[in-house]
Design an enzyme around this catalytic site. Structure first.
Site, PDB file in Angstrom:
ATOM      1  CB  CYS A  13      -1.001   0.124   1.127  1.00 21.18           C
ATOM      2  SG  CYS A  13      -2.183  -1.301   1.324  1.00 21.18           S
ATOM      3  CG  HIS A  52      -4.069   2.883   1.687  1.00 19.38           C
ATOM      4  ND1 HIS A  52      -3.927   2.782   0.365  1.00 19.38           N
ATOM      5  CD2 HIS A  52      -4.158   1.894   2.482  1.00 19.38           C
ATOM      6  CE1 HIS A  52      -4.270   1.322   0.129  1.00 19.38           C
ATOM      7  NE2 HIS A  52      -4.307   0.775   1.784  1.00 19.38           N
ATOM      8  CG  ASN A  98      -7.181  -1.408  -0.048  1.00 21.15           C
ATOM      9  OD1 ASN A  98      -6.360  -1.012  -1.024  1.00 21.15           O
ATOM     10  ND2 ASN A  98      -7.001  -2.033   1.144  1.00 21.15           N
TER      11      ASN A  98
END
Length: 231
Positions: free
Chosen positions: A53, A178, A208
């Site tokens: 990420c 994020h 995501n």
């Protein structure tokens, strides 16, 4: 290619191509030299960043470092992950959270301002078991534990980077985290007292996509007029 066109930088001028991904098609070659070839940046240095990420942000930090040191003039940083190939469709708690995505930015040397501010990178090996993807396996995540760790870390690093940049919360026009989970983003905002209209949350639309969430979120925020020159 679209990112290259929008930045008005000829591919032949690129010194560096960085692809942040944990889901490359092959172990070797890396995705970056393949991407460099596809966009016509035949002479660019190219390498992958595999820090999940945080990969795209790490890639931007490295590109800025190369440009600031004079070792590069133009760099493209891509964040791309193909998570659907690693999902266990029977895991209803994890699978709906993830998606495929890609985004890119061109970073260039300039005398016209628009500097990238301080970048703060952190890691926590104690959380290594919270989200795992073994070779030829499926994504496994400990949801509640991941939630708590993410909220604590994001809130802490926000405070730290504001201090490092010498600004207050009120000075920041837009917070782009994020895009892991809307609950995480809301919890961080509540803990820090961030105005909701200044926090980006596109999770419902894009889910995501790991390292692709930041460039996607920044691009959409720009398209919607939330991210403007000088912000």
């Amino acid at each position: 290619r679209e990112a290259m066109a929008r930045a008005a930088v000829d591919a032949g001028e690129l010194d560096l191509a960085i692809v942040a991904t944990s889901t490359a098609d092959e172990i070797t070659p890396n995705a970056a030299p393949v991407v460099a070839g596809l966009i016509g940046a035949e002479n660019a240095g190219a390498f992958d960043v595999g820090s999940a990420c945080t990969g795209w942000l790490a890639g931007v930090a490295m590109a800025c470092g190369q440009i600031e040191s004079g070792r590069a003039t133009h760099a493209v940083v891509v964040g791309a992950d193909f998570l659907s190939r690693f999902l266990d469709l029977s895991d209803r708690e994890t699978t709906p959270l993830f998606a495929d995505g890609a985004g890119a930015v061109v970073v260039s040397a300039s005398l016209a301002g628009g500097d990238v501010g301080p970048v703060l990178l952190r890691s926590d090996s104690a959380g290594a078991e919270l989200i795992r993807l073994e070779r030829s396996g499926r994504i496994q995540m400990q949801g509640p534990e991941t939630f708590r760790a993410a909220v604590d870390s994001l809130a802490s690093v926000t405070t730290e980077i504001l201090t490092l940049a010498g600004v207050e919360i009120a000075d920041v026009d837009l917070f782009v985290y994020h895009q892991a989970n809307s609950r995480i983003i809301r919890a961080v905002g509540q803990r820090l007292g961030l105005p909701g209209d200044r926090v980006v949350d596109y999770v419902e639309r894009f889910a995501n996509s790991s390292t692709a969430t930041l460039p996607i979120a920044l691009s959409v925020a720009e398209q919607e007029g939330r991210l403007r020159p000088g912000a």
